[in-house]
Design an enzyme around this catalytic site. Structure first.
Site, PDB file in Angstrom:
ATOM      1  N   LEU A 208      38.428  -2.855  -9.122  1.00 18.51           N
ATOM      2  CA  LEU A 208      37.108  -2.687  -8.496  1.00 18.51           C
ATOM      3  C   LEU A 208      37.079  -1.464  -7.576  1.00 18.51           C
ATOM      4  CD1 LEU A 208      36.448  -6.439  -7.607  1.00 18.51           C
ATOM      5  CD2 LEU A 208      35.475  -5.141  -9.518  1.00 18.51           C
TER       6      LEU A 208
ATOM      7  N   ASP B 243      41.497 -16.802   4.170  1.00 14.98           N
ATOM      8  CA  ASP B 243      42.554 -16.568   5.162  1.00 14.98           C
ATOM      9  C   ASP B 243      42.692 -17.724   6.159  1.00 14.98           C
ATOM     10  OD1 ASP B 243      43.235 -14.192   4.004  1.00 14.98           O
ATOM     11  OD2 ASP B 243      42.337 -12.913   5.532  1.00 14.98           O
TER      12      ASP B 243
ATOM     13  N   CYS C 242      51.666  -9.382  -5.849  1.00 16.58           N
ATOM     14  CA  CYS C 242      51.721  -9.759  -4.451  1.00 16.58           C
ATOM     15  C   CYS C 242      51.803 -11.253  -4.401  1.00 16.58           C
ATOM     16  CB  CYS C 242      50.481  -9.220  -3.762  1.00 16.58           C
ATOM     17  SG  CYS C 242      49.715 -10.311  -2.615  1.00 16.58           S
TER      18      CYS C 242
ATOM     19  N   ARG D 198      53.483  -9.420  10.824  1.00 14.68           N
ATOM     20  CA  ARG D 198      52.475  -8.557  10.202  1.00 14.68           C
ATOM     21  C   ARG D 198      51.087  -8.847  10.770  1.00 14.68           C
ATOM     22  NH1 ARG D 198      51.694  -9.701   4.667  1.00 14.68           N
ATOM     23  NH2 ARG D 198      50.034  -8.273   5.107  1.00 14.68           N
TER      24      ARG D 198
ATOM     25  N   ARG E 124      45.986  -9.804  -7.694  1.00 14.95           N
ATOM     26  CA  ARG E 124      45.314  -8.800  -6.836  1.00 14.95           C
ATOM     27  C   ARG E 124      45.260  -7.396  -7.447  1.00 14.95           C
ATOM     28  NH1 ARG E 124      46.909  -9.912  -0.599  1.00 14.95           N
ATOM     29  NH2 ARG E 124      44.800  -9.312  -0.136  1.00 14.95           N
TER      30      ARG E 124
ATOM     31  N   LYS F  33      43.455  -7.628  12.764  1.00 12.41           N
ATOM     32  CA  LYS F  33      44.320  -6.873  11.843  1.00 12.41           C
ATOM     33  C   LYS F  33      43.490  -6.240  10.722  1.00 12.41           C
ATOM     34  CE  LYS F  33      46.686  -9.026   8.447  1.00 12.41           C
ATOM     35  NZ  LYS F  33      46.471  -8.437   7.118  1.00 12.41           N
ATOM     36  N   ASN F  34      42.671  -7.053  10.068  1.00 10.13           N
ATOM     37  CA  ASN F  34      41.980  -6.519   8.888  1.00 10.13           C
ATOM     38  C   ASN F  34      40.930  -5.477   9.250  1.00 10.13           C
ATOM     39  OD1 ASN F  34      43.594  -8.041   7.272  1.00 10.13           O
ATOM     40  ND2 ASN F  34      42.026  -9.535   6.675  1.00 10.13           N
TER      41      ASN F  34
END
Ligand code: UD1
Length: 427
Positions: free
Chosen positions: A132, A313, A123, A405, A128, A22-23
């Site tokens: 940056l 994660d 979130c 998701r 978050r 996913k990422n």
């Protein structure tokens, strides 16, 4: 709304396919913005976040074509083509659904000379911020304005000049935005203290396939020579190391044995090391990772850290696993300040967990007991699935949209290896 019902207690056994990451998908898809030519992504996971990102790109004028995907196949092939952009605005409606929408900011300003993206806001797993991302784009020569809940980035002469970016802390998303903004800059860029996650390596390799010039791939210093334009490419998304780690925990917590087809140990070494330290057998096999737990789970001391450290994660899934350890474990979350929302839900299933600040002490219990539970984020939801697989009786996991998701056809994959799991829809 859908729910997942699990009757726990079955030891899982068999082969379980690992989907595309996913990422990685969420940073490869916006690369399409950088070229007029098509970008074809193979092994793209079928996930709600990928669909949402596709819709966002469609709104910017990118066409997305999904080819030859039969319903029974895992993964898809998608061709994204941005020959003419029709908008440079990522609206609130989409960004609020998916924080990763911020990843269009860098490539959009690089391609179009301007980009306007809704601020993602709070979130579930903490504050978050995106400071940056913005500092990095400023260092590459963008002008940044904030107004009415939106951030607007512009390249003063239509093209970013490039520059020197030094990240004070490691950020995956900000590194990705900086890389995508730099590859078509008019001058060179150097990025120090870049994130080194395998998904960033995947991003760099895809960009190199599109004609980008990037040195230092996989290290904390990246040197990028801007190119006038990038061309199209075909690229296969890497396997999902977090999905693989999650199913490794499923094998371990049920005392089962799974062959995770497509998982690559070298991209998830910290997870593999933690499993081995917990007494779990992990073997690298050709094209697969074999995970088996026959002798119980030993307690662990684990602290999350940027790659190559132990992934934040994976924290929730290991917490579920360690509720069944023979002894007390200590978990420390150093990346996100509010990532223990699964703790009260695991406690409702009989887990013994005490949280103090960023540290959680998990005392192994003899048994977990099924209960109706729900979680507020993706990996927390997975920790409840894992607990449910090991619990006595029935667990009902609500708010399944979090799982959709990030886990491609979860209940199908798990029931194929012996779990008693089904999705029920109220409708
Ligand atoms: C990505 C992953 C997410 C993972 C996280 C950390 C995607 C789509 N998501 O998220 O699954 O949990 O990496 O491995 O790839 N920070 C700032 N300012 C910023 C950006 C970040 O202070 O502008 C802080 C964050 O609050 C956090 C830390 O930096 O404390 C790391 O976050 P970051 O690596 O940016 O996470 P994401 O890219 O959002």
């Amino acid at each position: 709304m859908d729910r997942i019902l699990i009757r726990g207690g079955n030891a899982l056994a068999g082969r379980l396919p690992i989907s595309g990451a996913k990422n990685a998908a969420l940073t490869l898809m916006p690369c399409a913005l950088l070229s007029e030519e098509p970008l074809t992504l193979r092994n793209l996971p079928r996930l709600a976040d990928v669909d949402t990102f596709g819709h966002l790109l469609n709104q910017l004028g990118v066409s997305t074509l999904v080819e030859g995907a039969r319903p029974e196949d895992f993964g898809r092939v998608m061709t994204l083509r941005a020959n003419r952009l029709t908008s440079t605005v990522a609206p609130y409606d989409i960004v609020r659904k998916m924080r990763a929408s911020i990843l269009v900011l860098g490539p959009l300003v690089a391609r179009a000379g301007e980009a306007t993206v809704s601020l993602p806001g709070g979130c579930a797993i903490g504050n978050r911020p995106i400071d940056l991302h913005l500092k990095a784009l400023e260092a590459l020569g963008a002008e940044i304005e904030l107004a009415a809940g939106y951030v607007r980035a512009t390249a003063p002469k239509g093209r970013l000049p490039g520059g020197r970016v030094h990240f004070p802390i490691v950020s995956v998303g900000a590194t990705e935005n900086a890389i995508m903004a730099a590859v078509t800059a008019s001058g060179p860029t150097r990025i120090d203290n870049a994130a080194r996650e395998p998904e960033i390596v995947d991003l760099c390799r895809c960009l190199v396939a599109m004609g980008a010039a990037i040195e230092g791939i996989g290290t904390e210093t990246l040197e990028i020579e801007g190119r006038e334009r990038l061309h199209g490419a075909t690229y296969a998304v890497m396997p999902d190391r977090i999905e693989a780690g999650s199913y490794a925990c499923a094998a371990a917590i049920t005392g089962g044995a799974l062959e995770l087809v497509g998982a690559r140990a070298d991209e998830m070494r910290a997870t593999v090391d933690a499993l081995i330290a917990a007494g779990v057998t992990v073997e690298e096999r050709p094209g697969a990772l074999y995970v088996a737990a026959k002798n119980g789970i030993a307690p662990l001391e684990l602290s999350t850290a940027p790659y190559p450290g132990f992934a934040t994660d994976m924290q929730a899934q290991f917490m579920a696993l360690l509720t069944r350890a023979n002894g007390a474990s200590v978990l420390t979350e150093t990346i996100f300040e509010n990532r223990y929302m699964h703790v009260p839900e695991l406690a409702r299933m009989g887990a013994d967990i005490r949280v103090s600040g960023r540290t959680a002490v998990v005392r192994g219990v003899d048994r977990l007991i099924g209960a109706p539970v729900m979680a507020t984020d993706l990996r927390a939801s997975m920790s409840l699935i894992l607990a449910g697989l090991a619990a006595q009786g029935e667990t009902q996991v609500n708010r399944v949209y979090h799982l959709d998701r990030g886990y491609e056809r979860l209940e199908e994959k798990l029931s194929a290896v012996g779990a008693n799991i089904e999705r029920v829809s109220d409708g």
